[in-house]
Scaffold this motif. Structure first.
Motif, PDB file in Angstrom:
ATOM      1  N   GLU A  69       0.852   1.969 -14.979  1.00 44.18           N
ATOM      2  CA  GLU A  69       0.838   1.644 -13.555  1.00 44.18           C
ATOM      3  C   GLU A  69      -0.398   2.214 -12.881  1.00 44.18           C
ATOM      4  OE1 GLU A  69       2.578  -0.399 -12.192  1.00 44.18           O
ATOM      5  OE2 GLU A  69       3.104   0.048 -10.115  1.00 44.18           O
ATOM      6  N   ALA A  70      -0.767   3.445 -13.274  1.00 38.38           N
ATOM      7  CA  ALA A  70      -1.953   4.074 -12.684  1.00 38.38           C
ATOM      8  C   ALA A  70      -3.203   3.253 -12.958  1.00 38.38           C
ATOM      9  CB  ALA A  70      -2.123   5.488 -13.227  1.00 38.38           C
ATOM     10  N   VAL A  73      -3.025  -0.096 -10.742  1.00 38.97           N
ATOM     11  CA  VAL A  73      -3.228   0.135  -9.312  1.00 38.97           C
ATOM     12  C   VAL A  73      -4.633   0.662  -9.042  1.00 38.97           C
ATOM     13  CG1 VAL A  73      -2.404   1.388  -7.287  1.00 38.97           C
ATOM     14  CG2 VAL A  73      -0.771   0.522  -8.972  1.00 38.97           C
ATOM     15  N   ALA A  74      -5.152   1.502  -9.955  1.00 36.68           N
ATOM     16  CA  ALA A  74      -6.514   2.029  -9.783  1.00 36.68           C
ATOM     17  C   ALA A  74      -7.527   0.901  -9.780  1.00 36.68           C
ATOM     18  CB  ALA A  74      -6.843   3.040 -10.877  1.00 36.68           C
ATOM     19  N   GLY A  75      -7.317  -0.097 -10.662  1.00 37.85           N
ATOM     20  CA  GLY A  75      -8.228  -1.236 -10.683  1.00 37.85           C
ATOM     21  C   GLY A  75      -8.180  -2.025  -9.395  1.00 37.85           C
ATOM     22  N   ALA A  76      -6.968  -2.236  -8.863  1.00 33.60           N
ATOM     23  CA  ALA A  76      -6.826  -2.964  -7.600  1.00 33.60           C
ATOM     24  C   ALA A  76      -7.444  -2.183  -6.449  1.00 33.60           C
ATOM     25  CB  ALA A  76      -5.348  -3.237  -7.325  1.00 33.60           C
ATOM     26  N   ASN A  92       3.541  -0.165  -5.809  1.00 26.48           N
ATOM     27  CA  ASN A  92       3.245   0.680  -6.963  1.00 26.48           C
ATOM     28  C   ASN A  92       4.431   1.585  -7.278  1.00 26.48           C
ATOM     29  OD1 ASN A  92       2.432   3.370  -5.280  1.00 26.48           O
ATOM     30  ND2 ASN A  92       1.571   1.547  -4.308  1.00 26.48           N
ATOM     31  N   ARG A  93       4.579   1.905  -8.569  1.00 24.42           N
ATOM     32  CA  ARG A  93       5.654   2.779  -9.028  1.00 24.42           C
ATOM     33  C   ARG A  93       5.126   4.205  -9.151  1.00 24.42           C
ATOM     34  NH1 ARG A  93       7.143   1.646 -14.200  1.00 24.42           N
ATOM     35  NH2 ARG A  93       5.178   0.577 -14.546  1.00 24.42           N
ATOM     36  N   ASN A  94       5.919   5.154  -8.691  1.00 23.15           N
ATOM     37  CA  ASN A  94       5.527   6.565  -8.711  1.00 23.15           C
ATOM     38  C   ASN A  94       6.658   7.403  -9.305  1.00 23.15           C
ATOM     39  OD1 ASN A  94       2.920   6.895  -6.691  1.00 23.15           O
ATOM     40  ND2 ASN A  94       4.223   5.163  -6.163  1.00 23.15           N
TER      41      ASN A  94
END
Length: 440
Positions: A69-70, A73-76, A92-94
């Motif tokens: 997920e990291a 989301v980092a790419g987005a 996003n999932r945390n």
């Protein structure tokens, strides 16, 4: 993070009240720097992630996401930062401190410093693990964000538009969803149709700038897909960059003015000595590379000190301006250049010119000053005259590797200066060409 002391003034009461609102809200408010590191957080982060604000400051959002997920989301988020645009609906999932997974929806707007450089983002996270009334709240955020946002369907209808978008369109009356974008902004609709065609083919839609109602907007269209993966619309972000572009234009104009002042003599408008030395060095390199002759003329006004002393500096300055105009008026090629080399001295660089041709040009330069007939009691002629020394570099050999360019340039100027000295000693008001060969 929160000041626990009792406030002592109206301003402190307001600050405390604002902090209470931020720290006892259902949404987590934050700021990150340009690298994505948290710089400030409301205390709601503890309820959402199980960490205190002090523990989170200095970390990034991706530190609390599962590895896959990291990365996603980092790419987005990197794409958003590169475009320096606002964003919303980034789900996003945390992983909380107790190991539980919480789903957040993140929105943010870019922050810029006084020079227009991105300094970070300010935004909020909302827990959408259980949706309930959250959808309505998201619509409120969408509607009240200061950045213009809209969604256009394939028929050109405005499916959604927030208040900032309605203002951009000129405060359209009636139900905005009844409006055709092709009617409201016909100059943009053709480009959006091309965006649809590009998205249908799997291509990437580029951001661009447009001018609308006198303002410049940076727009970022993003395709919207249905559950089957079909493109059903475009979500478009509109950022007003008018002030930024105006500032860039003013800076460019200021740089151009500074560049002009750095290269030109303030009194005569001719090139100055510093820039002419650079020009001469480049001209020498080209002369050797292309195997042609390069000549220079070093000109000096005769008896100028006596003229200046008798008539005053103001008259002397006006005289220099007239001489500069006279020298500039002599017909020459675009690659030839004239400068005020210092005081009453002028330098003319003549590429592709041998000694005999340079003498002829120097004679025309001398005659142009002679024709001014500026009275000068110190001169035997009764008017202002000029002496000129000519030197020529024969570039028919390779550029010497053991001789620095500045040395070659100063040697050529020295030859011209010696010729000028000879012209002065032989009665002034004449042209003398150096017969001394340039030593290689």
């Amino acid at each position: 993070m929160t000041d626990k002391k009792k406030p002592s003034g109206p301003h402190e009461v307001d600050v405390q009240h604002l902090l209470d609102l931020l720290n006892h809200n259902s949404d987590w408010i934050w700021e990150v720097d340009a690298a994505g590191r948290y710089t400030w957080l409301s205390e709601v982060v503890t309820d959402m992630l199980g960490f205190t604000p002090e523990e989170v400051v200095g970390t990034t959002p991706f530190d609390y996401m599962p590895p896959g997920e990291a990365e996603r989301v980092a790419g987005a988020f990197l794409a958003i930062v590169e475009q320096q645009i606002p964003f919303s609906g980034l789900v996003n999932r945390n992983q909380r401190a107790d190991g539980q997974i919480v789903v957040l929806e993140t929105s943010g707007i870019p922050l810029f410093d006084e020079q227009g450089n991105l300094r970070g983002y300010r935004g909020m996270d909302r827990n959408i693990s259980t949706l309930g009334e959250r959808v309505l709240q998201l619509e409120t955020i969408y509607d009240t964000t200061p950045v213009a946002l809209c969604m256009i369907d394939r028929m050109g209808r405005l499916v959604m538009a927030n208040k900032a978008m309605i203002h951009l369109l000129g405060n359209v009356e009636g139900n905005i969803n009844d409006q055709l974008f092709s009617t409201l902004m016909p100059v943009c609709w053709a480009a959006f149709r091309r965006d649809f065609a590009l998205a249908d083919g799997g291509g990437e839609i580029s951001s661009r700038e447009i001018i609308w109602a006198g303002n410049i907007y940076y727009i970022h269209p993003v395709p919207v897909h249905d559950a089957a993966g079909n493109v059903v619309g475009l979500s478009v972000t509109w950022i007003d960059v008018t002030e930024r572009r105006q500032a860039e234009l003013e800076l460019a104009n200021a740089n151009e003015v500074l560049q002009h002042h750095a290269q030109h003599d303030y009194l005569t408008g001719l090139y100055n000595r510093r820039y002419m030395d650079e020009c001469l060095t480049r001209a020498i390199v080209r002369a050797y590379q292309q195997r042609y002759s390069l000549s220079v003329c070093l000109a000096d006004i005769d008896y100028f000190k006596d003229f200046n002393d008798s008539k005053g500096h103001q008259a002397g300055d006006e005289c220099l301006r007239e001489v500069a105009c006279a020298l500039s008026s002599v017909r020459r090629r675009p690659e030839d250049s004239v400068s005020r080399y210092g005081g009453e001295e002028f330098l003319v660089i003549l590429p592709r010119t041998d000694r005999h041709a340079a003498q002829a040009i120097a004679e025309r330069l001398r005659e142009s000053v002679d024709a001014l007939k500026i009275p000068n009691a110190a001169s035997p002629t009764g008017y202002l005259t000029m002496s000129i020394g000519v030197a020529t570099l024969e570039g028919n050999e390779r550029l010497p590797e053991d001789k620095p360019l500045p040395i070659i340039a100063s040697g050529l100027i020295r030859q011209a200066d010696n010729a000028l000295y000879s012209a002065k000693n032989n009665g002034r008001n004449r042209v003398v060409a150096s017969l001394e060969p340039e030593e290689n």
